[in-house]
Structures are given as C-alpha cells and as structure tokens.
Design a protein around this motif. Structure first.
Motif, PDB file in Angstrom:
ATOM      1  N   LEU A 199      -7.783  -5.518  -3.681  1.00 48.00           N
ATOM      2  CA  LEU A 199      -6.781  -6.354  -4.330  1.00 48.00           C
ATOM      3  C   LEU A 199      -6.832  -6.073  -5.826  1.00 48.00           C
ATOM      4  O   LEU A 199      -7.900  -6.063  -6.435  1.00 48.00           O
ATOM      5  CB  LEU A 199      -7.089  -7.828  -4.063  1.00 48.00           C
ATOM      6  CG  LEU A 199      -6.125  -8.846  -4.657  1.00 48.00           C
ATOM      7  CD1 LEU A 199      -4.767  -8.764  -3.981  1.00 48.00           C
ATOM      8  CD2 LEU A 199      -6.714 -10.248  -4.503  1.00 48.00           C
ATOM      9  N   TYR A 200      -5.670  -5.822  -6.398  1.00 46.98           N
ATOM     10  CA  TYR A 200      -5.574  -5.568  -7.836  1.00 46.98           C
ATOM     11  C   TYR A 200      -4.830  -6.704  -8.515  1.00 46.98           C
ATOM     12  O   TYR A 200      -3.991  -7.354  -7.906  1.00 46.98           O
ATOM     13  CB  TYR A 200      -4.844  -4.243  -8.108  1.00 46.98           C
ATOM     14  CG  TYR A 200      -5.647  -3.036  -7.732  1.00 46.98           C
ATOM     15  CD1 TYR A 200      -6.591  -2.505  -8.613  1.00 46.98           C
ATOM     16  CD2 TYR A 200      -5.481  -2.408  -6.502  1.00 46.98           C
ATOM     17  CE1 TYR A 200      -7.337  -1.387  -8.272  1.00 46.98           C
ATOM     18  CE2 TYR A 200      -6.225  -1.299  -6.149  1.00 46.98           C
ATOM     19  CZ  TYR A 200      -7.156  -0.790  -7.044  1.00 46.98           C
ATOM     20  OH  TYR A 200      -7.896   0.304  -6.712  1.00 46.98           O
ATOM     21  N   GLN A 201      -5.132  -6.901  -9.780  1.00 50.57           N
ATOM     22  CA  GLN A 201      -4.456  -7.898 -10.592  1.00 50.57           C
ATOM     23  C   GLN A 201      -3.818  -7.171 -11.765  1.00 50.57           C
ATOM     24  O   GLN A 201      -4.436  -6.288 -12.372  1.00 50.57           O
ATOM     25  CB  GLN A 201      -5.465  -8.925 -11.096  1.00 50.57           C
ATOM     26  CG  GLN A 201      -4.845 -10.024 -11.918  1.00 50.57           C
ATOM     27  CD  GLN A 201      -5.897 -11.069 -12.295  1.00 50.57           C
ATOM     28  OE1 GLN A 201      -7.098 -10.861 -12.133  1.00 50.57           O
ATOM     29  NE2 GLN A 201      -5.434 -12.196 -12.792  1.00 50.57           N
ATOM     30  N   ARG A 202      -2.573  -7.537 -12.069  1.00 50.80           N
ATOM     31  CA  ARG A 202      -1.914  -6.944 -13.231  1.00 50.80           C
ATOM     32  C   ARG A 202      -2.514  -7.517 -14.501  1.00 50.80           C
ATOM     33  O   ARG A 202      -2.705  -8.721 -14.603  1.00 50.80           O
ATOM     34  CB  ARG A 202      -0.422  -7.232 -13.209  1.00 50.80           C
ATOM     35  CG  ARG A 202       0.298  -6.533 -12.102  1.00 50.80           C
ATOM     36  CD  ARG A 202       1.761  -6.948 -12.092  1.00 50.80           C
ATOM     37  NE  ARG A 202       2.297  -6.699 -10.773  1.00 50.80           N
ATOM     38  CZ  ARG A 202       3.379  -5.984 -10.546  1.00 50.80           C
ATOM     39  NH1 ARG A 202       4.057  -5.482 -11.557  1.00 50.80           N
ATOM     40  NH2 ARG A 202       3.797  -5.786  -9.327  1.00 50.80           N
ATOM     41  N   VAL A 203      -2.785  -6.641 -15.430  1.00 53.41           N
ATOM     42  CA  VAL A 203      -3.285  -7.039 -16.745  1.00 53.41           C
ATOM     43  C   VAL A 203      -2.503  -6.257 -17.785  1.00 53.41           C
ATOM     44  O   VAL A 203      -1.818  -5.288 -17.461  1.00 53.41           O
ATOM     45  CB  VAL A 203      -4.811  -6.767 -16.902  1.00 53.41           C
ATOM     46  CG1 VAL A 203      -5.614  -7.638 -15.952  1.00 53.41           C
ATOM     47  CG2 VAL A 203      -5.136  -5.309 -16.695  1.00 53.41           C
ATOM     48  N   THR A 204      -2.603  -6.684 -19.016  1.00 49.87           N
ATOM     49  CA  THR A 204      -1.899  -5.988 -20.084  1.00 49.87           C
ATOM     50  C   THR A 204      -2.332  -4.520 -20.087  1.00 49.87           C
ATOM     51  O   THR A 204      -3.518  -4.222 -20.131  1.00 49.87           O
ATOM     52  CB  THR A 204      -2.222  -6.635 -21.452  1.00 49.87           C
ATOM     53  OG1 THR A 204      -1.919  -8.026 -21.368  1.00 49.87           O
ATOM     54  CG2 THR A 204      -1.400  -5.991 -22.557  1.00 49.87           C
ATOM     55  N   GLY A 205      -1.372  -3.653 -19.991  1.00 52.98           N
ATOM     56  CA  GLY A 205      -1.662  -2.224 -20.014  1.00 52.98           C
ATOM     57  C   GLY A 205      -2.022  -1.629 -18.670  1.00 52.98           C
ATOM     58  O   GLY A 205      -2.457  -0.490 -18.598  1.00 52.98           O
ATOM     59  N   GLY A 206      -1.881  -2.367 -17.571  1.00 49.21           N
ATOM     60  CA  GLY A 206      -2.180  -1.783 -16.264  1.00 49.21           C
ATOM     61  C   GLY A 206      -2.627  -2.779 -15.227  1.00 49.21           C
ATOM     62  O   GLY A 206      -2.036  -3.836 -15.061  1.00 49.21           O
ATOM     63  N   LYS A 207      -3.718  -2.438 -14.563  1.00 50.66           N
ATOM     64  CA  LYS A 207      -4.231  -3.284 -13.491  1.00 50.66           C
ATOM     65  C   LYS A 207      -5.756  -3.156 -13.444  1.00 50.66           C
ATOM     66  O   LYS A 207      -6.340  -2.246 -14.030  1.00 50.66           O
ATOM     67  CB  LYS A 207      -3.649  -2.847 -12.146  1.00 50.66           C
ATOM     68  CG  LYS A 207      -4.023  -1.423 -11.762  1.00 50.66           C
ATOM     69  CD  LYS A 207      -3.370  -1.012 -10.476  1.00 50.66           C
ATOM     70  CE  LYS A 207      -3.766   0.456 -10.170  1.00 50.66           C
ATOM     71  NZ  LYS A 207      -3.168   0.954  -8.987  1.00 50.66           N
ATOM     72  N   ARG A 208      -6.374  -4.107 -12.736  1.00 49.44           N
ATOM     73  CA  ARG A 208      -7.825  -4.058 -12.533  1.00 49.44           C
ATOM     74  C   ARG A 208      -8.122  -4.705 -11.182  1.00 49.44           C
ATOM     75  O   ARG A 208      -7.326  -5.484 -10.656  1.00 49.44           O
ATOM     76  CB  ARG A 208      -8.567  -4.783 -13.655  1.00 49.44           C
ATOM     77  CG  ARG A 208      -8.371  -6.286 -13.683  1.00 49.44           C
ATOM     78  CD  ARG A 208      -9.358  -6.969 -14.644  1.00 49.44           C
ATOM     79  NE  ARG A 208      -9.244  -8.402 -14.558  1.00 49.44           N
ATOM     80  CZ  ARG A 208      -9.769  -9.166 -13.598  1.00 49.44           C
ATOM     81  NH1 ARG A 208     -10.462  -8.643 -12.626  1.00 49.44           N
ATOM     82  NH2 ARG A 208      -9.618 -10.480 -13.610  1.00 49.44           N
ATOM     83  N   ARG A 209      -9.268  -4.360 -10.623  1.00 48.86           N
ATOM     84  CA  ARG A 209      -9.681  -4.976  -9.366  1.00 48.86           C
ATOM     85  C   ARG A 209      -9.909  -6.468  -9.590  1.00 48.86           C
ATOM     86  O   ARG A 209     -10.552  -6.861 -10.547  1.00 48.86           O
ATOM     87  CB  ARG A 209     -10.977  -4.362  -8.850  1.00 48.86           C
ATOM     88  CG  ARG A 209     -10.796  -3.015  -8.234  1.00 48.86           C
ATOM     89  CD  ARG A 209     -12.077  -2.558  -7.578  1.00 48.86           C
ATOM     90  NE  ARG A 209     -11.896  -1.232  -7.041  1.00 48.86           N
ATOM     91  CZ  ARG A 209     -12.683  -0.684  -6.154  1.00 48.86           C
ATOM     92  NH1 ARG A 209     -13.750  -1.343  -5.713  1.00 48.86           N
ATOM     93  NH2 ARG A 209     -12.451   0.524  -5.701  1.00 48.86           N
ATOM     94  N   ALA A 210      -9.382  -7.262  -8.665  1.00 46.92           N
ATOM     95  CA  ALA A 210      -9.497  -8.718  -8.781  1.00 46.92           C
ATOM     96  C   ALA A 210     -10.611  -9.212  -7.863  1.00 46.92           C
ATOM     97  O   ALA A 210     -10.382 -10.004  -6.943  1.00 46.92           O
ATOM     98  CB  ALA A 210      -8.166  -9.368  -8.445  1.00 46.92           C
ATOM     99  N   ILE A 211     -11.819  -8.751  -8.116  1.00 52.84           N
ATOM    100  CA  ILE A 211     -12.942  -9.064  -7.215  1.00 52.84           C
ATOM    101  C   ILE A 211     -13.351 -10.534  -7.229  1.00 52.84           C
ATOM    102  O   ILE A 211     -13.970 -11.008  -6.286  1.00 52.84           O
ATOM    103  CB  ILE A 211     -14.166  -8.167  -7.520  1.00 52.84           C
ATOM    104  CG1 ILE A 211     -14.623  -8.337  -8.959  1.00 52.84           C
ATOM    105  CG2 ILE A 211     -13.878  -6.721  -7.213  1.00 52.84           C
ATOM    106  CD1 ILE A 211     -15.890  -7.593  -9.292  1.00 52.84           C
TER     107      ILE A 211
END
Length: 190
Positions: free
Chosen positions: A30-42
């Motif tokens: 599962l990824y979460q949108r963040v400023t400038g892209g995305k990151r794993r939403a662990i």
C-alpha cells in the motif's frame, strides 16, 4: 464440465496452482501519496491486511492464492470487507465462495451481492462491502469462467486421463483378442 471436474485434470490443476501461488507470493504494498511522489504506508492498518494477514485465520498468501484460484476457475472472486463499527476503518477481508454468490440490481438499478450462507439464508451486501476481483469480462460486472470458455478442451483432457487411468490400471491390457481363420506365414504382411 464443472469447476470441480476441471480441477481433477492434472494440467488444469497444475496451471491454476502455479499461477495462484506465483501471484500470491508477490508483495501487496500500500502506498500513500506525499508531496513529490509516494511512499509505503506501512503504519496504515490496511497495509498489514493486504501484505500480512487479511483476517485472524489466514495469511495474505492463503487469501490471495485462494482469490486468484477462484477467479481463474470461476471467473470471479469475492471477499467481504470487515469494517470497525466505531471508526469505519477496514479491519479484515473474508473470502467468500463464488459458487454461493449472485449479483442483482435493486429497484434503483444499484448493484447488490446476494450471498447464500451455509444454512441457505441469503445475505445482501452492497458493493462497498465486497472486494470483487473479475476475470475477463464483457460487461464490466461479471467475469467469464474459463471453464465455460474451455469446456470442450477440459472435457477432452478429463476423458483422456480417465481412459489412461483405466487402461494402465488394467495392466495396459487392451482386453481385445483378434482371431484369424488361417495361419500366418513368416514374412507375409497383412
């Protein structure tokens, strides 16, 4: 040819198993949108449900292999989404048997899932309560069961395996005797 009969065909079963286990072994991230892209939403509960354990009885591998096998054999797979009654957060996924699911539309033309419980009682579920994975579809709602599309080929494979099993089970003895009224001479071809 039913899904149960098809799963008795060695090649069909092996193909379904190989694909289901291969896809289930891929990580569900599962990824979460963040400023400038995305990151794993662990830190999200949904991450561990998809990646580790969808419910307290199954591993993610078990659920995803079952879901893919259902989809490949029956054209559709379903899981009921369990929500926390307090905050509405997803807290579990429970796979449902596709042979007990019907889709219908109510008076307002809204899609409803009708699931038959083991005792025969029907339970009505809304689309937001169901994770529905479809196979190849022509209407966007129901997947086509490969068994339906490949009925003749699977039936032929089953008949071939059954014949081979009976033949070799009989010691590879065809059970036929040919008689000729005369005598064969060496070197003659008939």
């Amino acid at each position: 040819v039913t899904p149960e009969i098809a799963m008795q065909v060695t090649a069909f079963f092996a193909a379904i198993r190989f694909r289901a286990f291969s896809l289930a072994s891929l990580p569900k991230i599962l990824y979460q949108r963040v400023t400038g892209g995305k990151r794993r939403a662990i830190e999200k509960n949904l991450y561990s449900l998809l990646h580790d354990m969808p419910n307290h009885e199954m591993t993610a591998f078990d659920m995803w292999s079952m879901m893919d096998a259902h989809r490949m054999v029956r054209g559709n797979s379903y899981a009921e989404i369990e929500f926390d009654q307090g905050n509405g957060e997803v807290i579990g996924f429970w796979p449902l048997r596709p042979d007990r699911m019907e889709l219908a539309r109510n008076e307002s033309n809204e899609l409803r899932y009708l699931y038959t419980l083991p005792g025969g009682e029907k339970r009505v579920l809304r689309p937001e309560q169901i994770l529905h994975l479809r196979g190849l579809t022509t209407d966007g709602v129901m997947g086509i069961a490969p068994i339906t599309a490949m009925r003749s080929a699977v039936g032929l494979a089953k008949a071939t395996e059954d014949y081979g099993g009976a033949y070799f089970g009989n010691g590879a003895n065809p059970g036929v005797v040919l008689k000729h009224p005369g005598k064969f001479k060496d070197g003659e071809v008939y």
